[in-house]
Each structure stands twice: as C-alpha cells, then as structure tokens.
Design a protein around this motif. Structure first.
Motif, PDB file in Angstrom:
ATOM      1  N   MET A   1     -71.018  27.219  25.555  1.00 60.47           N
ATOM      2  CA  MET A   1     -70.185  27.208  24.453  1.00 60.47           C
ATOM      3  C   MET A   1     -69.389  25.831  24.434  1.00 60.47           C
ATOM      4  SD  MET A   1     -68.093  30.809  24.863  1.00 60.47           S
ATOM      5  CE  MET A   1     -68.768  32.362  24.914  1.00 60.47           C
ATOM      6  N   ALA A   2     -69.252  25.461  23.144  1.00 53.89           N
ATOM      7  CA  ALA A   2     -68.414  24.118  22.796  1.00 53.89           C
ATOM      8  C   ALA A   2     -67.199  23.733  23.379  1.00 53.89           C
ATOM      9  CB  ALA A   2     -68.347  23.787  21.541  1.00 53.89           C
ATOM     10  N   GLN A   3     -67.056  22.653  23.868  1.00 51.33           N
ATOM     11  CA  GLN A   3     -65.667  22.302  24.462  1.00 51.33           C
ATOM     12  C   GLN A   3     -64.905  21.887  23.315  1.00 51.33           C
ATOM     13  OE1 GLN A   3     -65.859  19.408  27.699  1.00 51.33           O
ATOM     14  NE2 GLN A   3     -67.360  20.452  28.990  1.00 51.33           N
ATOM     15  N   THR A   4     -63.498  22.220  23.820  1.00 52.71           N
ATOM     16  CA  THR A   4     -62.668  21.632  22.592  1.00 52.71           C
ATOM     17  C   THR A   4     -61.496  20.787  23.499  1.00 52.71           C
ATOM     18  OG1 THR A   4     -61.070  23.616  23.037  1.00 52.71           O
ATOM     19  CG2 THR A   4     -62.805  23.717  21.036  1.00 52.71           C
ATOM     20  N   ILE A   5     -60.757  19.805  22.498  1.00 52.56           N
ATOM     21  CA  ILE A   5     -59.749  18.946  23.194  1.00 52.56           C
ATOM     22  C   ILE A   5     -58.262  19.421  22.746  1.00 52.56           C
ATOM     23  CG2 ILE A   5     -58.904  16.748  23.528  1.00 52.56           C
ATOM     24  CD1 ILE A   5     -61.666  16.958  24.855  1.00 52.56           C
ATOM     25  N   GLU A   6     -57.273  19.787  23.635  1.00 51.88           N
ATOM     26  CA  GLU A   6     -56.121  20.024  23.327  1.00 51.88           C
ATOM     27  C   GLU A   6     -55.211  18.651  23.774  1.00 51.88           C
ATOM     28  OE1 GLU A   6     -52.929  22.216  22.127  1.00 51.88           O
ATOM     29  OE2 GLU A   6     -54.980  23.050  22.118  1.00 51.88           O
ATOM     30  N   HIS A   7     -54.305  18.460  22.642  1.00 49.17           N
ATOM     31  CA  HIS A   7     -53.488  17.447  22.776  1.00 49.17           C
ATOM     32  C   HIS A   7     -52.161  17.822  23.328  1.00 49.17           C
ATOM     33  CE1 HIS A   7     -55.907  14.140  21.010  1.00 49.17           C
ATOM     34  NE2 HIS A   7     -56.534  15.203  20.118  1.00 49.17           N
ATOM     35  N   LEU A   8     -51.702  17.361  24.586  1.00 42.92           N
ATOM     36  CA  LEU A   8     -50.569  18.074  25.350  1.00 42.92           C
ATOM     37  C   LEU A   8     -49.392  17.063  24.777  1.00 42.92           C
ATOM     38  CD1 LEU A   8     -51.879  18.108  28.683  1.00 42.92           C
ATOM     39  CD2 LEU A   8     -52.006  20.057  27.025  1.00 42.92           C
ATOM     40  N   PRO A   9     -48.085  17.955  24.839  1.00 43.57           N
ATOM     41  CA  PRO A   9     -46.835  17.312  24.373  1.00 43.57           C
ATOM     42  C   PRO A   9     -46.617  15.941  25.033  1.00 43.57           C
ATOM     43  CG  PRO A   9     -46.537  19.578  24.943  1.00 43.57           C
ATOM     44  CD  PRO A   9     -47.836  19.320  25.163  1.00 43.57           C
ATOM     45  N   ASN A  10     -46.946  15.562  26.209  1.00 46.10           N
ATOM     46  CA  ASN A  10     -46.818  14.355  26.998  1.00 46.10           C
ATOM     47  C   ASN A  10     -47.772  13.352  26.386  1.00 46.10           C
ATOM     48  OD1 ASN A  10     -49.184  15.242  28.242  1.00 46.10           O
ATOM     49  ND2 ASN A  10     -47.915  15.346  30.269  1.00 46.10           N
ATOM     50  N   GLY A  11     -48.792  13.462  25.589  1.00 38.47           N
ATOM     51  CA  GLY A  11     -49.782  12.727  25.113  1.00 38.47           C
ATOM     52  C   GLY A  11     -50.979  12.656  25.798  1.00 38.47           C
ATOM     53  N   LEU A  12     -50.907  13.297  26.875  1.00 37.05           N
ATOM     54  CA  LEU A  12     -52.430  13.480  27.700  1.00 37.05           C
ATOM     55  C   LEU A  12     -53.246  14.580  26.753  1.00 37.05           C
ATOM     56  CD1 LEU A  12     -51.470  13.584  31.530  1.00 37.05           C
ATOM     57  CD2 LEU A  12     -52.149  11.526  29.844  1.00 37.05           C
ATOM     58  N   THR A  13     -54.612  14.729  27.089  1.00 43.51           N
ATOM     59  CA  THR A  13     -55.628  15.425  26.685  1.00 43.51           C
ATOM     60  C   THR A  13     -56.151  16.291  27.794  1.00 43.51           C
ATOM     61  OG1 THR A  13     -57.420  14.038  26.894  1.00 43.51           O
ATOM     62  CG2 THR A  13     -56.277  13.926  24.827  1.00 43.51           C
ATOM     63  N   LEU A  14     -56.526  17.662  27.189  1.00 49.43           N
ATOM     64  CA  LEU A  14     -56.947  18.755  28.085  1.00 49.43           C
ATOM     65  C   LEU A  14     -58.077  19.250  27.498  1.00 49.43           C
ATOM     66  CD1 LEU A  14     -56.538  20.968  30.335  1.00 49.43           C
ATOM     67  CD2 LEU A  14     -55.415  22.179  28.545  1.00 49.43           C
ATOM     68  N   ARG A  15     -59.401  19.158  28.331  1.00 46.40           N
ATOM     69  CA  ARG A  15     -60.493  19.878  27.919  1.00 46.40           C
ATOM     70  C   ARG A  15     -60.394  21.242  28.256  1.00 46.40           C
ATOM     71  NH1 ARG A  15     -65.735  16.313  27.893  1.00 46.40           N
ATOM     72  NH2 ARG A  15     -65.028  14.393  28.075  1.00 46.40           N
ATOM     73  N   GLN A  16     -61.100  22.222  27.185  1.00 41.84           N
ATOM     74  CA  GLN A  16     -61.131  23.604  27.297  1.00 41.84           C
ATOM     75  C   GLN A  16     -62.410  23.980  26.726  1.00 41.84           C
ATOM     76  OE1 GLN A  16     -56.921  25.317  26.305  1.00 41.84           O
ATOM     77  NE2 GLN A  16     -57.378  23.991  24.645  1.00 41.84           N
TER      78      GLN A  16
END
Length: 234
Positions: A1-16
């Motif tokens: 399945m395709a990954q998505t990128i979440e932008h966190l409140p502190n400016g970092l990114t999270l792969r999901q």
C-alpha cells in the motif's frame, strides 16, 4: 500500500501506511501532556511508526523507541532519516525488556498501549492493528513491569488509556511502585462522558499527592492550540 506523509505540529514529518495504525488524537494529546525534564532520557514504549517519539522530539532529549513489529518500525526509521534527528529505533518485545535495555536507564517513558482486553469482544481488522490495540501480546501488567524496569527511581511515565479500564491500569502500576501523580480526562465537550484519560506516574515515593487536572475538551481553544501551536502564537 502507498505511504503517506503526516506533518506534525512541531514541524517534523511522519511516514504512515494503511496497514498500521496512523497518527491519532491519543498520541497528540499524550505528547502535550507529557513533561520530560530538560536533558531526559526518554523511551517510547511500543512506539509503532514513531508518532509519539517524533511529536516529543527536542534536541536536548535522548529518545529511543521500542517496537515489536518490524513493519511499523521500518517506517519509523525512514521518518528518522527524513527528519535527520538523532532518535534510536529498537526492535523487540517489551516482555523481554531485561534483555533489551539496562535497568533504570530511562528518566521518562511514554506509552499509548493496547486499550482493549483480548476477551472484551473488541477487534481490529488486520493482525498488525490488533497487536497495537488489543493486549494479546502485551497485558497491562506486563507493560507496567517493563516501565518499572527501565525507569530510574524518581523517573516518570505518561500514558493514555480508556476511562473504563482506568482502575486496571492504576492497579497494575501501583503493584510495581509506579505511583500516579497527574490525571486528566479527555471529553468531547463539557456534557460528554470522557473518551480517554491521561496518566502520569512516578517510580517510588508516596501514594499521596495525586493532582487531577481540569478536563481537556476537544471543543476548546486549548485543544486547537495543541494541534496548531504556530497559529496560536501571537
């Protein structure tokens, strides 16, 4: 399945990835509730894709994430590389914590543990999600033992849990000298029953002195500030 990128409140990114549990309200609120001291050694226990560890990231903290499943951990490691932050991701079973980390090596532990008793009838659609949300592979008692082992005396842990199982959690923590010191319930609004509870405990010390904070309301300016700290800044 395709990954998505979440932008966190502190400016970092999270792969999901849809195969694993994605960033949710619990991790965001727990990251705002947790108060690790400056320079603390912090462990995200059962870190999944690393949402809590990345939400809590500060340059002064030494952060480690421990996760049982290889898939979520691989995403966590990719997020660490994306953000170029010095966070450690370990693969292992917290029930074998004595073989993974030294005794008393952490100052602070955070955990968004499996909510549901495996006998409760609650289930998740995929095995990876079931591991993250039901206590088939980790009971509350085993979680408490792991936290107590890695924390130094005087160290603290912050968790998010279901209100209807709060006594189960508090009883398990107290058995291993993890004494609750802060408690806060999360409600949709002032008329709704709580949907989650945030708990901070301290290793050792007296059972007295539990502070119960005012409820955190989803329909509030405080909640919006947690999700959008830059927008709330003057």
């Amino acid at each position: 399945m395709a990954q998505t990128i979440e932008h966190l409140p502190n400016g970092l990114t999270l792969r999901q990835d849809d195969r694993y549990f994605k960033l949710g309200q619990d991790s965001v609120l727990l990251s705002a509730f947790a108060k690790p001291r400056r320079g603390a050694r912090l462990l995200d226990l059962g870190c999944g894709t690393g949402a809590l560890a990345l939400l809590l990231y500060r340059p002064d903290l030494t952060i480690t994430g421990l996760e049982l499943q290889e898939g979520p951990l691989a995403l966590f490691r990719q997020s660490i590389a994306d953000n170029q932050v010095p966070v450690t991701a370990l693969q292992g079973d917290l029930r074998a914590i004595r073989t993974l980390l030294p005794h008393g090596c952490m100052d602070y532990v955070v955990c968004n543990p499996p909510y549901f008793d495996r006998l409760s009838g609650q289930s998740a659609p995929a095995p990876a999600r079931r591991t993250a949300r039901q206590d088939d592979t980790c009971t509350v008692e085993e979680l408490a033992l792991a936290i107590a082992f890695v924390l130094r005396t005087g160290g603290k842990a912050a968790l998010v849990f279901r209100p209807e199982r709060l006594w189960t959690l508090l009883e398990a923590l107290s058995r291993v000298r993890l004494m609750p010191k802060r408690l806060r319930f999360v409600h949709q609004n002032a008329l709704a029953a709580p949907s989650a509870v945030l708990v901070e405990c301290r290793k050792g010390g007296s059972a007295e002195g539990l502070a119960v904070a005012p409820p955190l309301l989803v329909e509030s300016e405080e909640y919006r500030r947690i999700y959008h700290p830059q927008a709330a800044a003057p």
